[in-house]
Design a protein around this motif. Structure first.
Motif, PDB file in Angstrom:
ATOM      1  N   UNK A 102      31.499  32.801  42.858  1.00 44.72           N
ATOM      2  CA  UNK A 102      32.425  34.342  42.526  1.00 44.72           C
ATOM      3  C   UNK A 102      33.143  33.607  44.427  1.00 44.72           C
ATOM      4  N   UNK A 103      33.399  33.140  45.296  1.00 45.68           N
ATOM      5  CA  UNK A 103      34.100  32.937  46.177  1.00 45.68           C
ATOM      6  C   UNK A 103      35.237  31.280  45.894  1.00 45.68           C
ATOM      7  N   UNK A 104      34.082  30.747  45.343  1.00 45.34           N
ATOM      8  CA  UNK A 104      34.793  29.335  44.318  1.00 45.34           C
ATOM      9  C   UNK A 104      36.256  30.179  43.566  1.00 45.34           C
ATOM     10  N   UNK A 105      36.201  31.438  42.885  1.00 45.24           N
ATOM     11  CA  UNK A 105      36.605  31.240  41.424  1.00 45.24           C
ATOM     12  C   UNK A 105      38.000  31.670  42.343  1.00 45.24           C
ATOM     13  N   UNK A 106      39.698  31.721  41.207  1.00 45.70           N
ATOM     14  CA  UNK A 106      40.999  31.827  41.833  1.00 45.70           C
ATOM     15  C   UNK A 106      40.856  33.181  41.686  1.00 45.70           C
ATOM     16  N   UNK A 107      40.978  34.189  42.232  1.00 50.37           N
ATOM     17  CA  UNK A 107      42.004  35.535  42.236  1.00 50.37           C
ATOM     18  C   UNK A 107      41.566  35.745  41.099  1.00 50.37           C
ATOM     19  N   UNK A 108      41.229  37.174  39.955  1.00 55.12           N
ATOM     20  CA  UNK A 108      42.000  37.605  38.996  1.00 55.12           C
ATOM     21  C   UNK A 108      41.163  36.536  36.863  1.00 55.12           C
TER      22      UNK A 108
END
Length: 1184
Positions: free
Chosen positions: A839-845
């Motif tokens: 989840x932390x590695x994913x970009x916003x939105x």
């Protein structure tokens, strides 16, 4: 079942046989006869070169033929002890010899001769530990297996003829020469006489022909099944459940009986003897076979003058018959409960430990087995994709159940019927169940064929539109006139039903007279009645329902053409004609599914295949025919499977090709395609054209293969040939053909030799062999296409994920960068650290963030879920998540930060909902977590008030008040913190914070000022109330009185009666009768007491104060620290200067010194000397 004679062994010198016995475990056959003849034979099945020839079809030879010397007269009794490999024999002079097997030969082990009488019968117990020997003169000897005599007995005035042990070895049955049967226990004590119901109305002398009690070692046909068979020489027999059975099965065999015997499973009773022949004047030898319920199954006629003895083989597939100087062997083809549907063999067997029948659904392609346990199974019938199990419902209801299953045993539909389904047939859409008088037709619907409209129609229909019952004598017109009336099943008929068969268009019902009723399906109209000159046993329709095969009870197969019209001798036109075709000893047959003229049949141990009534060369087999299609026959060796029914082997499933298929294959291999094509042209069949097409493809003869594919209507094959024609390279065509025939390794090798790695990769991609795809891509010089590699990694990940190997799947999804499936794997592995990192590695939105948040919510990880929701800007869902997980403080914080107004309304609504259900503590927790401390405190104080009214324990009420006060303290802290945060940017923040907090409190809580100011008042009241009582009980009466005097300030919280009663008691004990008098005055004047209670107090006061003057014995005084006025030492304020003195929470005394201890939490005080030994505050219980 079907039975036929298969082998004959002659005894040398025409010595007449008296007895025969077959060892059921080791397979030895002992036969005794005239002149001391005793032989031990062993028939062993030879292993044939052809692996398909097994079981009864395999040739058998005598592996042992030993003559045992020792008897000088006719051997009359032979019996085996199979457990210990011993043979016991006796001759007409009474000599008994026990034989043992040593190094492959039989030798004498023991000899015994009483020299008084002749042995009439011998029997071993079921466990082989004891033998009982009976002599004609009434002597009985019971001995052990090692030759020791256990007990002996003389039965006076009785001649013995038979002996049999009970199934459990606890009782003995002795047969007498007068036909009586006596029951003794295993120690030789008389119990009772057995009632012979079968001899009712019989006159004249009768002899017992046989007593046989099945011991249940292979399970039972049905629970509570009859097992004790008794038969007399006049042909009367009875089969009993136990020795005292008052309702046995009675049989009149109509023959002169010499011996009876059960088979190994107790499912068939053989009755051997002779019968008067109608055609001939002499008697003929016969063996009748009966079920345990007395139903006649089959009759075997045996040649010769006199049949003297019979014995079953251990597996129940053969029976030995002693006739004159010959041993005849008959093969038995049992009526197994079995079927074949959708490449699945369904069969049943019984286990000794279970009352239910075990039904196995064996998927022959994969070898998987699905097992069902079924009570009271009657039959198994299969067709197409379905299998029908017919069972008896609970014993007393008289109902039966038809359960329609799919090929893995899952029930699809079931029906209860009120008639016994003796004969059952299944088609693609109908189930037909017949009793002897009526038949029931059920049109079932399978789920995969149902549309929504059909479901609605079926629900709206009347019940009986899909179920109908007809009496066999009815003549239905097909107009749907029958109702579901099972009373028809109980109306008698003069011509019973004896077999049924059905196809999609025709239902045929055979009757005992030889009449065949023909009905049309699905309308069920009686179309015709045909007559044949036999009693049909089994019927079968060909694929067009134009021809009927009939096997009668004698095993004769005839064919009947249903549509042929001819003119009889009376000049009338008749439809249906018997063909000039007949075969004997037939026990199974099957029509081809795709050819009207082809059928296979089993005749003894040979399978014959007929085309246009011409037989091909027979094939040795004892298999039951499952399926006949595409010129290939599938048969199953049920005899072999049922030896180890829980582990069926694929070796027992036989695939056989008919002659035209074998010849075509030989022509293609040895002669050539042209000649084979001509042969197939003369004998056309889609399977042969396909064979030609495949052979032409192998030779790359595209023209011939295309023609053959056209003839067998294979569109994909035609397309494939066209695609091959567009390829220029011969090697490329060969590689494609190899792939077509599933020789993938060879095809791949050809592609790699051509340097066409891309085609090899595409081949493996089509096959889904992603491991090989990765190998091929990595083996290339460029390291492989990244997109294809990523696809392969993800496909391998899917492979492991489908098998729930999530850990391995993660490895490949990481390489394939498949974040969606990674999240799923982390969740299944409960690796929430990995999920959080993802989840932390994913970009916003990112579209995956809401799904990850939802995963966190399901496991209660609020912090991580909120972070993920905020990352995709779904604040409302973050707040909802906090509410769902009861994290109201976080929800309120989020609402304030992001200006969401609905949170307070939601909080209020939820709290109101909890209060409605009287869940006050949950509401308090809700308010506390949402930092609404005032509301929580109000609820807590209301609980305390309720408890005090209910007179709950004071300590519990004090705790409730303390918790409420602590909530108020939390409110103070919150106010200070809020004002401090607001003043951070301003100067002098520290100095202003306390004042600002107080001002803010004043502004926010004007309505709750009293509650906030007096937060600890309730806790104080109950604390001092408890303290006063504790001091009184500990004997500190002066301290108790002073504490009770302080309680007068809390009469708004405590009950005044309790306060002044305690004060009066303490004062009286302290001899302060002035204070005591004032307490009684208060009690007598209070309105809380009724008249009688007040009178009691007055009486008590009178008793005290008549003895003691109402004056305090001593008054201790102390000096006011402010104005030096002298005061009573219990006074909490100075009347001169109005100074208030705090009360010590340890002793209850006012604190008039400046030296004292104060609690950090509740801000209450105590004398330092008194608090020194305590570890927690006596009032709020916080750590000191």
């Amino acid at each position: 079942m079907f039975i036929y004679l298969s082998k004959k062994i002659a005894i040398p010198n025409n010595t007449k046989l008296r007895c025969v016995s077959w060892n059921r475990e080791q397979g030895y056959i002992a036969c005794g006869g005239e002149n001391g003849l005793l032989k031990v034979l062993k028939l062993e099945i030879q292993t044939s070169k052809d692996a398909k020839i097994r079981g009864l079809a395999a040739p058998s030879n005598l592996s042992m033929n030993q003559t045992l010397e020792g008897h000088g007269a006719a051997v009359q009794v032979v019996t085996w002890n199979a457990h210990h490999q011993k043979l016991t024999t006796s001759d007409q002079f009474g000599l008994i010899i026990v034989w043992m097997l040593y190094k492959g030969s039989w030798f004498e082990e023991m000899i015994n001769n009483r020299n008084k009488s002749v042995v009439r019968s011998m029997a071993w117990t079921p466990d082989g530990q004891k033998i009982c020997i009976v002599y004609e003169d009434g002597a009985v000897i019971v001995g052990s297996v090692d030759g020791n005599r256990i007990w002996g007995k003389e039965i006076k005035a009785m001649q013995l003829t038979n002996v049999e042990w009970s199934w459990d070895g606890r009782h003995l049955l002795f047969g007498m020469s007068n036909g009586e049967i006596h029951i003794y226990d295993s120690q030789g004590n008389f119990c009772s006489k057995l009632t012979t119901y079968c001899l009712t109305n019989v006159t004249g002398a009768v002899k017992i022909a046989g007593i046989d009690w099945y011991n249940g070692s292979f399970g039972y046909v049905e629970p509570n099944c009859p097992t004790l068979a008794i038969c007399f020489d006049n042909g009367r027999a009875q089969i009993m459940k136990h020795e005292n059975d008052e309702n046995p099965v009675l049989i009149d065999t109509g023959m002169s009986v010499v011996q009876i015997q059960w088979n190994h499973r107790g499912s068939a009773l053989a009755v051997a003897g002779s019968q008067k022949s109608v055609q001939q004047d002499k008697d003929i030898n016969v063996v009748q076979f009966y079920t345990p319920f007395g139903e006649h199954m089959r009759t075997l006629k045996v040649p010769g003058k006199e049949l003297t003895s019979i014995s079953w083989e251990g597996g129940g597939l053969r029976i030995a018959l002693a006739v004159d100087s010959f041993i005849y062997f008959a093969n038995i083809r049992p009526d197994y409960k079995w079927g074949y549907c959708d490449k699945t063999v369904v069969y049943s067997f019984s286990k000794p430990a279970r009352t239910e029948q075990c039904v196995v659904f064996w998927e022959t392609t994969t070898g998987e087995r699905y097992i069902k346990y079924v009570r009271n199974l009657i039959s198994v019938t299969a067709y197409g994709d379905h299998c029908l199990l017919a069972t008896r419902a609970d014993e007393n209801t008289g109902q039966y159940v038809l359960v329609l299953c799919n090929s893995i045993g899952t029930p699809l539909e079931s029906k209860y019927i009120d008639m016994e389904p003796i004969y059952v047939a299944v088609t693609r859409t109908h189930v037909i169940a017949a009793s002897r008088e009526a038949f029931y037709v059920w049109q079932f619907k399978t789920p995969k064929k149902l549309s929504a409209m059909e479901v609605n129609q079926a629900m709206g229909r009347k019940k009986d539109s899909r179920e109908r019952v007809y009496h066999i004598d009815d003549t239905p017109s097909g107009a749907g006139e029958s109702m579901l009336d099972f009373s028809k099943a109980f109306a008698p008929t003069g011509d019973s039903i004896c077999c049924v068969c059905a196809s999609d268009k025709v239902l045929m019902i055979g009757r005992e007279s030889g009449t065949l009723n023909r009905y049309s399906l699905p309308h069920l109209a009686l179309v015709n009645k045909h007559t044949v000159n036999c009693r049909p046993h089994a019927l079968s329709l060909n694929c067009t329902s134009a021809r009927l095969a009939i096997i009668d009870i004698a095993g004769i197969l005839t064919l009947f053409d249903l549509d042929t019209k001819w003119v009889n001798s009376d000049g009338q036109e008749v439809q249906g004609q018997k063909l000039e075709f007949e075969r004997k000893d037939v026990w199974d047959m099957k029509w081809a599914e795709d050819n009207t003229e082809l059928f296979a049949m089993m005749e003894k141990t040979r399978m014959y295949i007929f085309r246009n009534l011409d037989p091909e060369e027979p094939i040795l087999s004892s298999g039951y025919i499952c399926h006949f299609e595409n010129l290939q026959i599938t048969s199953v060796l049920l005899d072999e499977i049922l030896k180890t029914p829980e582990t069926p082997s694929k070796d027992n499933l036989l695939g056989m090709e008919i002659k035209s298929l074998r010849d075509s294959r030989d022509l293609l291999e040895k002669v050539g395609i042209e000649d084979a094509a001509q042969f197939i042209e003369d004998n056309p069949h889609p399977r042969l054209w396909r064979l030609l097409a495949e052979a032409s493809l192998e030779n790359l003869d595209l023209k011939m293969s295309e023609q053959a594919f056209v003839r067998c209507k294979d569109y994909q094959g035609i397309e494939f040939v066209k695609r091959l024609g567009n390829l220029q390279s011969e090697v490329m065509r060969s590689a494609e053909v190899a792939a077509y025939f599933k020789r993938f390794e060879e095809s791949e090798r050809m592609y790699m030799d051509m340097d066409r790695r891309d085609l090899a990769v595409n081949l493996r991609v089509k096959l889904g062999d992603w491991f090989r795809v990765v190998q091929l891509l990595k083996a290339g010089s460029g390291g492989g296409d990244d997109t294809q590699l990523q696809l392969a990694w993800n496909a391998i990940g899917d492979y492991y994920a489908d098998r729930q190997k999530w850990g391995k799947a993660v490895t490949y999804y990481l390489q394939g960068n498949n974040q969606e499936r990674l999240a799923e794997c982390y969740y299944m592995l409960e690796d929430f650290i990995g999920l959080q990192k993802l989840a932390d590695s994913l970009p916003e939105n990112h579209r995956l963030l809401p799904d990850i948040s939802a995963m966190f919510v399901t496991v209660g990880m609020c912090q991580e879920a909120v972070a993920a929701y905020l990352k995709c800007h779904q604040v409302k869902k973050a707040v909802d998540c906090c509410v769902e997980l009861n994290q109201w403080d976080q929800a309120v914080e989020l609402a304030k930060t992001h200006s969401i107004k609905e949170i307070d309304n939601l909080l209020a609504r939820y709290a109101a909902h909890l209060l409605e259900k009287d869940k006050k503590l949950q509401a308090i927790e809700l308010y506390r977590k949402a930092s609404h401390f005032i509301e929580a405190a109000k609820l807590m104080f209301s609980i305390a008030v309720d408890y005090s009214k209910k007179k709950v324990k004071p300590l519990r009420i004090k705790k409730i008040y303390v918790l409420g006060a602590l909530l108020i303290e939390s409110y103070h802290e919150q106010m200070k913190l809020t004002s401090r945060l607001k003043a951070k940017s301003k100067k002098k923040a520290e100095a202003a914070s306390a004042l600002a907090g107080l001002l803010e409190e004043e502004a926010m809580a004007t309505s709750d000022t009293k509650l906030i100011d007096n937060a600890w008042r309730g806790a104080e009241a109950y604390h001092f109330f408890l303290l006063a009582q504790r001091q009184l009980y500990q004997g500190y009466v002066d301290a108790s009185m002073k504490t009770a005097l302080h309680l007068r300030e809390y009469d708004d919280i405590l009950d005044p009666v309790d306060i002044y009663s305690l004060l009066g008691l303490a004062a009286c004990a302290n001899r302060a009768f002035g204070t005591c008098s004032k307490a009684f005055i208060k009690l007598e004047s209070t309105d809380a007491l009724n008249q009688s209670q007040q009178e009691q107090y007055e009486a008590l006061a009178l008793e005290i104060f008549t003895k003691h003057s109402p004056k305090d014995s001593r008054i201790n005084k102390s000096e006011c620290p402010n104005c030096d006025t002298m005061l009573p030492d219990w006074s909490s304020s100075c009347p001169s200067c109005d100074a208030k003195f705090p009360t010590c929470i340890v002793t209850g005394r006012p604190i008039m010194d400046n030296l004292f201890w104060m609690c950090d939490t509740c801000k209450h005080r105590a004398y330092e000397s008194e608090i020194r030994s305590a570890t927690t505050c006596p009032l709020c219980h916080s750590q000191i």
